[in-house]
Design an enzyme around this catalytic site. Structure first.
Site, PDB file in Angstrom:
ATOM      1  N   HIS A 187      17.480  12.094 -11.425  1.00 54.56           N
ATOM      2  CA  HIS A 187      18.366  11.484 -10.422  1.00 54.56           C
ATOM      3  C   HIS A 187      19.015  10.236 -11.012  1.00 54.56           C
ATOM      4  O   HIS A 187      18.315   9.352 -11.515  1.00 54.56           O
ATOM      5  CB  HIS A 187      17.560  11.114  -9.175  1.00 54.56           C
ATOM      6  CG  HIS A 187      16.998  12.314  -8.472  1.00 54.56           C
ATOM      7  ND1 HIS A 187      17.580  12.878  -7.364  1.00 54.56           N
ATOM      8  CD2 HIS A 187      15.917  13.094  -8.750  1.00 54.56           C
ATOM      9  CE1 HIS A 187      16.880  13.936  -6.974  1.00 54.56           C
ATOM     10  NE2 HIS A 187      15.858  14.089  -7.809  1.00 54.56           N
ATOM     11  N   GLY A 211      15.835  14.851  -0.997  1.00 57.32           N
ATOM     12  CA  GLY A 211      15.321  14.048   0.119  1.00 57.32           C
ATOM     13  C   GLY A 211      14.023  14.626   0.665  1.00 57.32           C
ATOM     14  O   GLY A 211      13.515  15.626   0.159  1.00 57.32           O
ATOM     15  N   HIS A 227      15.506  21.310  -4.423  1.00 54.17           N
ATOM     16  CA  HIS A 227      14.152  20.750  -4.416  1.00 54.17           C
ATOM     17  C   HIS A 227      13.316  21.584  -3.442  1.00 54.17           C
ATOM     18  O   HIS A 227      13.638  21.629  -2.246  1.00 54.17           O
ATOM     19  CB  HIS A 227      14.161  19.310  -3.898  1.00 54.17           C
ATOM     20  CG  HIS A 227      14.604  18.281  -4.875  1.00 54.17           C
ATOM     21  ND1 HIS A 227      15.915  18.081  -5.205  1.00 54.17           N
ATOM     22  CD2 HIS A 227      13.888  17.381  -5.605  1.00 54.17           C
ATOM     23  CE1 HIS A 227      15.993  17.099  -6.078  1.00 54.17           C
ATOM     24  NE2 HIS A 227      14.780  16.646  -6.346  1.00 54.17           N
ATOM     25  N   GLU A 260       7.751  20.809  -3.390  1.00 50.81           N
ATOM     26  CA  GLU A 260       7.257  19.504  -3.862  1.00 50.81           C
ATOM     27  C   GLU A 260       6.390  18.877  -2.763  1.00 50.81           C
ATOM     28  O   GLU A 260       5.256  18.492  -3.021  1.00 50.81           O
ATOM     29  CB  GLU A 260       8.450  18.589  -4.195  1.00 50.81           C
ATOM     30  CG  GLU A 260       8.050  17.185  -4.653  1.00 50.81           C
ATOM     31  CD  GLU A 260       9.241  16.243  -4.763  1.00 50.81           C
ATOM     32  OE1 GLU A 260      10.271  16.501  -4.106  1.00 50.81           O
ATOM     33  OE2 GLU A 260       9.137  15.244  -5.498  1.00 50.81           O
ATOM     34  N   ASP A 302      12.641  13.550 -13.424  1.00 43.91           N
ATOM     35  CA  ASP A 302      12.899  13.298 -11.995  1.00 43.91           C
ATOM     36  C   ASP A 302      13.525  11.919 -11.766  1.00 43.91           C
ATOM     37  O   ASP A 302      14.677  11.829 -11.386  1.00 43.91           O
ATOM     38  CB  ASP A 302      11.627  13.471 -11.152  1.00 43.91           C
ATOM     39  CG  ASP A 302      11.929  13.843  -9.708  1.00 43.91           C
ATOM     40  OD1 ASP A 302      13.091  14.202  -9.423  1.00 43.91           O
ATOM     41  OD2 ASP A 302      11.019  13.800  -8.869  1.00 43.91           O
TER      42      ASP A 302
END
Ligand code: HPA
Ligand code: ZN
Length: 377
Positions: free
Chosen positions: A38, A193, A220, A223, A312
């Site tokens: 990110h 998010g 994503h 996770e 990440d």
């Protein structure tokens, strides 16, 4: 070719594994490919402080770079994703002008070069960068300008991924932005998010827009929620890759003889060669795994899943590609051939065009590993 160990027992280079390998080879020096990082999770602490001063952002907890780095690291290690994500309000807070965005993107490429990364995909959510008056298109353009200037200076190839946010309702607009900015170097679309309570299928319209544009999707998933989230990402939203997918381990049973019995979802992911963008240290920090030793990366790799290693959020999780690669090598007893396989897994799974992937594989990755191999003889 064989090596002489201190005890003069010859070990073939191909048998050098784990700590024996990392003792002989600095993994900074092998070519690496990063698919999951990110932009707002990887700033340099000193840059955060300078940008805050320039933009009159008063929210930082300290203006000492070391103390600030430490503050971010401590904040990220509270064992859950929502608290992990709290630090991002400060990094996005100082990325509200074109100059700031350009600088952060340029420094990202410089950091990649420093870390021995040959190709990197970086992602961010433009919606968080408009409070200084920029439009989302201007936000993307500023980031692209920084990435291009970085590539010119350091030679690292890149792709940009636009994130929609799971808790917001504007994912279709984010998808349209990604499609509009494709010729600038945007290579795909992501959903990021908090995961728990925000299922991917709520954003199915956005993913359909991406599919209709013959464009690429990573999500994503798995996770901070279980296999259901991974299943929705694949079968409702058409994900071509998965971010993390750590909880796919819940769809795998270890039988008494140690073999793995895959559930239907895990079998599909294995058979379809769905790339899994795994992030070891970040997973420890968000509680996706209880310890690094128990991280399913090792078993996924062993079973032949198309896994790759990622950072990440380099700032939040105090990590680099060299660190993740070294950690994985030592924890899961990997060889140089394993590391080449992981790098090829990543490069094959990149959203860059096929011709560019082939070029990077044959002109950079394979020669880089051949050189590393030769250095051990
Ligand atoms: N998950 C979801 N969103 C994120 C993450 C993550 O690990 N890091 C930054 N945004
Ligand atoms: Zn992520």
């Amino acid at each position: 070719m064989v090596l002489n160990t201190p005890m003069n027992h010859p070990i073939p280079v191909d048998h050098l594994r784990g700590k024996d390998l990392t003792a002989r080879l600095n993994l900074r020096d092998i070519p690496k490919v990063l698919l999951h990082e990110h932009l707002d999770g990887g700033l340099r602490p000193a840059t955060v402080i300078e940008l805050a001063a320039e933009q009159g952002y008063a929210g930082l907890p300290t203006t000492d770079p070391e103390a600030l780095a430490d503050w971010f690291h401590r904040g990220a290690q509270r064992g859950n994703l929502p608290e992990y994500l709290e630090g991002f309000q400060h990094t996005t807070g100082v990325m509200q002008t074109a100059d700031a965005l350009e600088r952060v993107a340029f420094e990202f490429i410089e950091d990649m070069a420093e870390d021995g990364v040959a190709y990197a995909e970086v992602r961010f959510a433009p919606v968080f960068h408009t409070s200084g008056g920029l439009t989302q298109d201007e936000v993307v353009q500023a980031v692209v300008n920084g990435l291009r200037r970085g590539e010119k200076s350091f030679g690292v190839r890149w792709g940009l991924i636009i994130c929609a946010m799971r808790h917001l309702k504007d994912s279709l607009e984010a998808a349209e932005l990604a499609i509009r900015c494709r010729d600038l170097g945007v290579v795909g679309f992501d959903l990021a998010g908090g995961e728990d309570g925000f299922p991917p299928k709520k954003h199915v319209e956005a993913f359909q827009a991406i599919e209709r544009a013959n464009f690429y999707i990573t999500i994503h998933a798995g996770e901070a929620y279980g296999p259901e989230s991974i299943w929705q990402a694949l079968q409702y939203c058409g994900a071509h890759r998965l971010g993390h997918a750590t909880r796919l381990r819940d769809d795998i049973e270890i039988l008494p003889d140690g073999t793995m019995k895959l559930g239907r979802l895990a079998q599909y992911i294995l058979d379809r060669r769905v790339p899994l963008e795994m992030c070891l240290i970040s997973n420890l920090h968000t509680g996706a795994c209880a310890s690094l030793e128990e991280h399913p990366f090792g078993m996924f790799f062993q079973r032949g899943f198309r896994v790759c290693l990622n950072t990440d959020d380099r700032l939040m999780s105090d990590t680099t590609m060299t660190k993740e690669t070294t950690l994985a090598t030592e924890l899961f007893d990997l060889s140089l051939a394993d590391l080449e396989k992981l790098t090829l897994n990543a490069m094959k799974s990149a959203f860059a065009p096929f011709d560019e992937r082939i070029k990077l594989i044959y002109q950079t990755i394979k020669p880089g590993f051949a050189k590393a191999h030769a250095s051990l003889m």
